[in-house]
Design a protein around this motif. Structure first.
Motif, short mmCIF file in Angstrom:
data_model
loop_
_atom_site.label_atom_id
_atom_site.label_comp_id
_atom_site.label_asym_id
_atom_site.label_seq_id
_atom_site.Cartn_x
_atom_site.Cartn_y
_atom_site.Cartn_z
N LYS A 30 0.83 -1.21 0.00
CA LYS A 30 0.00 0.00 0.00
C LYS A 30 0.86 1.26 0.00
O LYS A 30 0.58 2.22 -0.74
CB LYS A 30 -0.93 0.02 1.21
CG LYS A 30 -1.84 1.26 1.24
CD LYS A 30 -2.72 1.29 2.46
CE LYS A 30 -3.71 2.46 2.40
NZ LYS A 30 -3.05 3.75 2.16
N HIS A 33 2.27 1.74 -3.48
CA HIS A 33 1.27 2.22 -4.44
C HIS A 33 0.89 3.67 -4.17
O HIS A 33 0.66 4.45 -5.11
CB HIS A 33 0.04 1.31 -4.42
CG HIS A 33 0.27 -0.01 -5.09
ND1 HIS A 33 0.60 -0.12 -6.44
CD2 HIS A 33 0.22 -1.28 -4.62
CE1 HIS A 33 0.75 -1.39 -6.76
NE2 HIS A 33 0.53 -2.12 -5.67
N ASP A 34 0.84 4.05 -2.89
CA ASP A 34 0.59 5.46 -2.56
C ASP A 34 1.70 6.35 -3.12
O ASP A 34 1.44 7.45 -3.63
CB ASP A 34 0.48 5.64 -1.05
CG ASP A 34 -0.82 5.09 -0.48
OD1 ASP A 34 -1.73 4.79 -1.28
OD2 ASP A 34 -0.91 4.93 0.75
N ALA A 36 3.61 5.60 -5.72
CA ALA A 36 3.51 5.60 -7.18
C ALA A 36 2.41 6.53 -7.67
O ALA A 36 2.49 7.07 -8.79
CB ALA A 36 3.26 4.18 -7.68
N ASP A 37 1.38 6.75 -6.85
CA ASP A 37 0.29 7.65 -7.22
C ASP A 37 0.63 9.12 -6.98
O ASP A 37 -0.13 10.01 -7.40
CB ASP A 37 -0.97 7.29 -6.42
CG ASP A 37 -1.58 5.97 -6.86
OD1 ASP A 37 -1.29 5.53 -7.99
OD2 ASP A 37 -2.33 5.37 -6.05
N THR A 42 7.94 8.41 -9.83
CA THR A 42 7.69 7.44 -10.90
C THR A 42 8.04 6.01 -10.49
O THR A 42 7.47 5.07 -11.02
CB THR A 42 8.51 7.81 -12.16
OG1 THR A 42 9.90 7.86 -11.82
CG2 THR A 42 8.08 9.17 -12.70
N ASP A 68 6.60 14.91 -1.83
CA ASP A 68 5.74 13.72 -1.89
C ASP A 68 6.20 12.65 -0.91
O ASP A 68 5.40 12.05 -0.19
CB ASP A 68 5.74 13.14 -3.31
CG ASP A 68 4.93 13.99 -4.28
OD1 ASP A 68 4.15 14.84 -3.81
OD2 ASP A 68 5.09 13.78 -5.50
N GLN A 72 4.52 11.23 2.68
CA GLN A 72 4.23 9.81 2.90
C GLN A 72 4.83 9.34 4.22
O GLN A 72 4.18 8.61 4.99
CB GLN A 72 4.80 8.99 1.75
CG GLN A 72 4.55 7.49 1.85
CD GLN A 72 3.07 7.15 1.77
OE1 GLN A 72 2.35 7.66 0.94
NE2 GLN A 72 2.60 6.29 2.66
N VAL A 133 6.39 -1.15 -8.90
CA VAL A 133 6.79 0.25 -8.79
C VAL A 133 8.31 0.44 -8.80
O VAL A 133 8.80 1.55 -8.67
CB VAL A 133 6.19 0.92 -7.53
CG1 VAL A 133 4.69 0.93 -7.61
CG2 VAL A 133 6.65 0.23 -6.27
#
Length: 470
Positions: A30, A33-34, A36-37, A42, A68, A72, A133
């Motif tokens: 998770k 993926h967070d 990557a979003d 990238t 970013d 996180q 990712v």
């Protein structure tokens, strides 16, 4: 695109914060993926161990990527970014590469040279791959890092650095207890030597002299991490009669106790265990004192005058320095160990690994710069081939009477002329790619020949077989 690492470790954050920042295996997908979003990330890999949580990423912009990733980490820790920021470090491009290479070699570990980190980095990379990712940029970085880590542990005795510190500390403690009359020089086991091992770390063999350094001693270990486990093994080899492991996490204490034939207790049992112990070795990594002056003072009346030695392997200190003033109590800390340790070989191995890391970082950056030029070279040749193909088609329609042999000669001559014209610039731009500002030469070729910005598939497709083998 550029490489970036943002994280916190045992040097920048207290244990309590590191625990909050820890990312479990179940939570890793998770988090990945967070990331990557996120707008500027990238690719990503999350490395989370008991001593560090770091996020490695390929980002579109430096400042956007830092923002970013920091956001996180703030969400992971559950604290405001303003409070977290002072504990974070950021490394970009070359420094990010150097940091990862140093981490995987054990140079950045609490116990210098420990090899467990090699497997942890490999696991983090594979988790990134599994989540989809960790693409070509991070795959190349982590494959190179794992290779460097293997070289460091196989070509030097870096594994022995931490073991030497623990072994010297135990011998100094034995001397203070009166079991040894002096502390002899400590040899460092060579790679693959006869010394015992823990997770790849060489451990000094018991001395020839009798009795063993800790013969008959009761040893209390506070902390069950890599350092504590190594200390338990070394104490057992040194002849300790009893080994007791106290840790904030009972399961980890029980695991280390089982590995080394010891007994696990809780931190609440420290007053009684200090009363019974001859040697107390602490390595918790806590930010505050674990053993305070009053706790030790309260235990002394029931000890019957027996000497008590504390070996403090933690940074910052676990043991209250004031215990030195108590009768019959000795304290050996890391500063004392640095003075006592004959570290010529250890220092040599650490410097050898640092030199290896420096060389490997330079090589990796050169290859990466050359790799960035490769799409431009491929695009230039593809463009030239398209032009040649079109011109030959037009020429063929104007010279329909040429037989196959004559046409073959014409086509060959045209292609040779184009190849010779392209040879010098394409070779030279690859040579210049490794120099400062090397990317500008590729950019000039793209502008001069109006080449497309997209990376050709033949260049951008990852080598899946190589990734799987790693």
């Amino acid at each position: 695109m550029s490489l970036l690492v943002v994280g916190l470790n045992h040097r920048t954050a207290p244990t309590s914060l590191l625990e909050q920042a820890s990312v479990s295996g179940d939570d890793t997908p998770k988090v990945l993926h967070d990331l990557a979003d996120a707008a500027h990330v990238t690719e990503a890999v999350v490395l989370s161990t008991c001593n560090r949580t770091e996020i490695y990423a390929d980002v579109e912009t430096f400042h956007g990527g830092v923002a970013d990733i920091s956001d996180q980490l703030s969400r992971i820790c559950g604290i405001d970014l303003g409070d977290l920021a002072g504990h974070l470090y950021v490394h970009h491009d070359a420094r990010a590469v150097g940091h990862l290479f140093s981490v995987v070699c054990g140079l950045d570990s609490m116990l210098v040279g420990e090899s467990q980190i090699l497997g942890q980095v490999r696991g983090a990379f594979r988790a990134g791959q599994a989540a989809g990712v960790a693409g070509s940029a991070l795959s190349g970085l982590f494959q190179a890092a794992l290779r460097v880590g293997k070289r460091a542990h196989s070509e030097t005795s870096i594994d022995a650095a931490g073991a030497s510190i623990v072994a010297v500390g135990i011998r100094l403690a034995a001397s203070s207890l009166g079991i040894l009359s002096e502390v002899p020089a400590v040899p460092v086991a060579p790679p693959g030597g006869a010394a015992g091992e823990l997770g790849g770390a060489a451990v000094l063999a018991a001395p020839v002299a009798e009795p063993p350094p800790l013969a008959g001693a009761r040893v209390l270990l506070i902390g069950a991490g890599a350092v504590g486990s190594l200390a338990a093994q070394t104490a057992r080899r040194a002849g300790a009669a009893e080994i007791v492991i106290a840790n904030r996490t009972p399961a980890r204490a029980a695991r280390v106790a089982e590995m080394h034939g010891g007994r696990a207790v809780s931190l609440a049992d420290l007053p009684h265990e200090i009363l019974m112990a001859d040697l107390v070795i602490s390595s918790t990594g806590a930010t505050g004192l674990v053993v305070e002056h009053d706790l030790v003072a309260a235990a002394l009346p029931g000890r019957g005058g027996r000497p008590l030695v504390f070996l403090d392997l933690a940074l910052p200190h676990d043991i209250d320095p004031g215990v030195r003033a108590l009768p019959g109590v000795s304290l050996i800390d890391l500063e004392a160990l640095r003075v006592a340790l004959d570290g010529a070989q250890v220092a040599h191995d650490v410097e050898a690994v640092r030199a290896l890391v420096s060389t490997e970082v330079a090589g990796f950056l050169d290859r990466r710069r050359a790799g960035r030029v490769a799409p431009t070279v491929v695009a230039l040749r593809a463009h030239a081939d398209s032009v040649v193909h079109g011109e030959l088609a037009r020429l063929h329609s104007r010279l329909p009477d040429l037989d196959d042999r004559e046409w073959e000669l014409v086509e060959g001559a045209v292609r040779r002329v184009v190849d010779k014209l392209l040879h010098a610039p394409t070779v030279r731009v690859q040579q210049l790619a490794g120099a400062p500002g090397g990317d500008s030469y590729a950019e000039a070729l793209r502008e001069l020949f109006d080449l497309p910005r997209e990376v050709p598939a033949v260049v951008s497709a990852p080598d899946l077989d190589l990734v799987e083998r790693s």
